[in-house]
Design a protein around this motif. Structure first.
Motif, PDB file in Angstrom:
ATOM      1  N   ARG A   1      17.061   3.829  15.276  1.00  0.00           N
ATOM      2  CA  ARG A   1      16.917   3.572  13.836  1.00  0.00           C
ATOM      3  C   ARG A   1      15.495   3.103  13.533  1.00  0.00           C
ATOM      4  N   GLY A   2      14.968   2.215  14.375  1.00  0.00           N
ATOM      5  CA  GLY A   2      13.598   1.755  14.197  1.00  0.00           C
ATOM      6  C   GLY A   2      12.599   2.896  14.303  1.00  0.00           C
ATOM      7  N   ALA A   3      12.787   3.767  15.295  1.00  0.00           N
ATOM      8  CA  ALA A   3      11.881   4.905  15.467  1.00  0.00           C
ATOM      9  C   ALA A   3      11.955   5.846  14.265  1.00  0.00           C
ATOM     10  N   GLU A   4      13.159   6.061  13.755  1.00  0.00           N
ATOM     11  CA  GLU A   4      13.339   6.929  12.584  1.00  0.00           C
ATOM     12  C   GLU A   4      12.623   6.348  11.358  1.00  0.00           C
ATOM     13  N   LEU A   5      12.805   5.055  11.135  1.00  0.00           N
ATOM     14  CA  LEU A   5      12.146   4.416   9.997  1.00  0.00           C
ATOM     15  C   LEU A   5      10.621   4.472  10.153  1.00  0.00           C
ATOM     16  N   CYS A   6      10.123   4.195  11.343  1.00  0.00           N
ATOM     17  CA  CYS A   6       8.669   4.245  11.577  1.00  0.00           C
ATOM     18  C   CYS A   6       8.121   5.633  11.284  1.00  0.00           C
ATOM     19  N   ALA A   7       8.825   6.657  11.741  1.00  0.00           N
ATOM     20  CA  ALA A   7       8.355   8.027  11.519  1.00  0.00           C
ATOM     21  C   ALA A   7       8.346   8.370  10.030  1.00  0.00           C
ATOM     22  N   ARG A   8       9.410   8.012   9.319  1.00  0.00           N
ATOM     23  CA  ARG A   8       9.460   8.304   7.880  1.00  0.00           C
ATOM     24  C   ARG A   8       8.387   7.545   7.126  1.00  0.00           C
ATOM     25  N   LEU A   9       8.206   6.280   7.471  1.00  0.00           N
ATOM     26  CA  LEU A   9       7.203   5.473   6.779  1.00  0.00           C
ATOM     27  C   LEU A   9       5.780   5.920   7.112  1.00  0.00           C
ATOM     28  N   ALA A  10       5.558   6.400   8.309  1.00  0.00           N
ATOM     29  CA  ALA A  10       4.226   6.895   8.674  1.00  0.00           C
ATOM     30  C   ALA A  10       3.823   8.073   7.783  1.00  0.00           C
ATOM     31  N   VAL A  11       4.788   8.865   7.381  1.00  0.00           N
ATOM     32  CA  VAL A  11       4.495   9.988   6.480  1.00  0.00           C
ATOM     33  C   VAL A  11       4.156   9.464   5.085  1.00  0.00           C
ATOM     34  N   VAL A  12       4.981   8.568   4.567  1.00  0.00           N
ATOM     35  CA  VAL A  12       4.776   8.027   3.216  1.00  0.00           C
ATOM     36  C   VAL A  12       3.471   7.236   3.126  1.00  0.00           C
ATOM     37  N   LEU A  13       3.175   6.473   4.170  1.00  0.00           N
ATOM     38  CA  LEU A  13       2.020   5.566   4.130  1.00  0.00           C
ATOM     39  C   LEU A  13       0.761   6.144   4.772  1.00  0.00           C
ATOM     40  N   LYS A  14       0.813   7.384   5.193  1.00  0.00           N
ATOM     41  CA  LYS A  14      -0.289   7.994   5.951  1.00  0.00           C
ATOM     42  C   LYS A  14      -1.679   7.772   5.347  1.00  0.00           C
TER      43      LYS A  14
ATOM     44  N   SER B   1      -4.908  -0.235   5.065  1.00  0.00           N
ATOM     45  CA  SER B   1      -6.249  -0.589   4.594  1.00  0.00           C
ATOM     46  C   SER B   1      -6.224  -1.569   3.430  1.00  0.00           C
ATOM     47  N   ASP B   2      -5.217  -1.499   2.564  1.00  0.00           N
ATOM     48  CA  ASP B   2      -5.133  -2.400   1.410  1.00  0.00           C
ATOM     49  C   ASP B   2      -3.671  -2.540   1.006  1.00  0.00           C
ATOM     50  N   ILE B   3      -3.116  -3.732   1.171  1.00  0.00           N
ATOM     51  CA  ILE B   3      -1.690  -3.925   0.913  1.00  0.00           C
ATOM     52  C   ILE B   3      -1.316  -3.721  -0.555  1.00  0.00           C
ATOM     53  N   ASP B   4      -2.191  -4.106  -1.458  1.00  0.00           N
ATOM     54  CA  ASP B   4      -1.874  -3.953  -2.878  1.00  0.00           C
ATOM     55  C   ASP B   4      -1.989  -2.506  -3.340  1.00  0.00           C
ATOM     56  N   VAL B   5      -2.920  -1.772  -2.779  1.00  0.00           N
ATOM     57  CA  VAL B   5      -3.023  -0.342  -3.100  1.00  0.00           C
ATOM     58  C   VAL B   5      -1.769   0.384  -2.628  1.00  0.00           C
ATOM     59  N   VAL B   6      -1.243  -0.008  -1.478  1.00  0.00           N
ATOM     60  CA  VAL B   6      -0.003   0.607  -0.990  1.00  0.00           C
ATOM     61  C   VAL B   6       1.133   0.368  -1.978  1.00  0.00           C
ATOM     62  N   VAL B   7       1.257  -0.853  -2.468  1.00  0.00           N
ATOM     63  CA  VAL B   7       2.325  -1.155  -3.435  1.00  0.00           C
ATOM     64  C   VAL B   7       2.165  -0.272  -4.673  1.00  0.00           C
ATOM     65  N   ILE B   8       0.949  -0.168  -5.171  1.00  0.00           N
ATOM     66  CA  ILE B   8       0.698   0.615  -6.383  1.00  0.00           C
ATOM     67  C   ILE B   8       0.867   2.112  -6.120  1.00  0.00           C
ATOM     68  N   SER B   9       0.281   2.588  -5.045  1.00  0.00           N
ATOM     69  CA  SER B   9       0.221   4.033  -4.802  1.00  0.00           C
ATOM     70  C   SER B   9       1.451   4.600  -4.099  1.00  0.00           C
ATOM     71  N   ALA B  10       2.110   3.820  -3.255  1.00  0.00           N
ATOM     72  CA  ALA B  10       3.265   4.326  -2.511  1.00  0.00           C
ATOM     73  C   ALA B  10       4.575   3.712  -2.988  1.00  0.00           C
ATOM     74  N   GLY B  11       4.497   2.788  -3.921  1.00  0.00           N
ATOM     75  CA  GLY B  11       5.700   2.095  -4.384  1.00  0.00           C
ATOM     76  C   GLY B  11       6.786   3.031  -4.884  1.00  0.00           C
ATOM     77  N   ALA B  12       6.421   4.049  -5.662  1.00  0.00           N
ATOM     78  CA  ALA B  12       7.429   4.973  -6.196  1.00  0.00           C
ATOM     79  C   ALA B  12       8.073   5.787  -5.082  1.00  0.00           C
ATOM     80  N   ALA B  13       7.272   6.237  -4.112  1.00  0.00           N
ATOM     81  CA  ALA B  13       7.824   7.003  -2.992  1.00  0.00           C
ATOM     82  C   ALA B  13       8.742   6.131  -2.136  1.00  0.00           C
ATOM     83  N   LEU B  14       8.349   4.883  -1.931  1.00  0.00           N
ATOM     84  CA  LEU B  14       9.205   3.969  -1.167  1.00  0.00           C
ATOM     85  C   LEU B  14      10.503   3.702  -1.926  1.00  0.00           C
TER      86      LEU B  14
END
Length: 186
Positions: free
Chosen positions: A24-37, A68-81
């Motif tokens: 389950r951890g490996a699956e989540l890491c792989a999916r998140l690596a795509v979203v957060l790439k 690289s930037d935690i707040d940019v991730v929230v703004i830019s990837a928040g909808a995908a997450l």
């Protein structure tokens, strides 16, 4: 207006090790690596007790991402997450950990947490600390058993998630110090 989600007040409970947790951890890491790439620096890793084979744990898979930037991730990837089921916990509600951005993946009922995503700025000492602690438990079955006993004891002493986490601090600090890791006070 609706109140906080049920998972926000879920009581801590420790369960027997589940052999499905690593997958389950490996699956989540792989999916998140795509979203957060676009923002990843050191990748996405499965950490926490569910990443230690044979260790009793809260049945919540913890993963962390170095970006690289935690707040940019929230703004830019928040909808995908959010589309993938992740609920953002804003810093105003995550006051104990201002160094990260935090997401919870609830189950289909919305009652229980099934995963946590800790988004850390690249180079933050917590990245190294989380990995060091995980690896120390993986390498030392007696240490892992001591940690499991502590977690079981804490769940009999408190129903508050924050108190449960705080109760583990001295143990975690001792293990990290033994491995040369000193966390800054934040």
């Amino acid at each position: 207006m609706s109140g906080p989600p049920a998972w926000a007040y879920e009581k801590p409970h420790v369960t027997a090790p589940d052999p499905a947790w690593p997958a389950r951890g490996a699956e989540l890491c792989a999916r998140l690596a795509v979203v957060l790439k676009p923002w990843l620096v050191d990748g996405v890793e499965h950490v926490g007790s569910t990443s230690v084979p044979g260790l009793a744990a809260k049945p919540v898979v913890d993963v962390m991402a170095s970006v690289s930037d935690i707040d940019v991730v929230v703004i830019s990837a928040g909808a995908a997450l959010a589309a993938d089921g992740w609920a953002y916990v804003p810093p105003s509600l995550d006051v104990a950990s201002p160094w990260r951005r935090f997401f919870v993946l609830p189950d289909a009922t919305g009652e229980h947490r099934v995963a946590h995503l800790h988004v850390l700025p690249a180079g933050h000492p917590r990245w190294h600390a989380q990995r060091t602690f995980r690896d120390a438990l993986r390498a030392d079955p007696a240490l892992a058993a001591e940690y499991a006993a502590l977690k079981h004891r804490l769940t009999t002493e408190t129903t508050d998630r924050e108190a449960y986490t705080a109760g583990k601090t001295a143990f975690v600090t001792r293990v990290l110090t033994h491995h040369g890791v000193i966390l800054p006070t934040e």
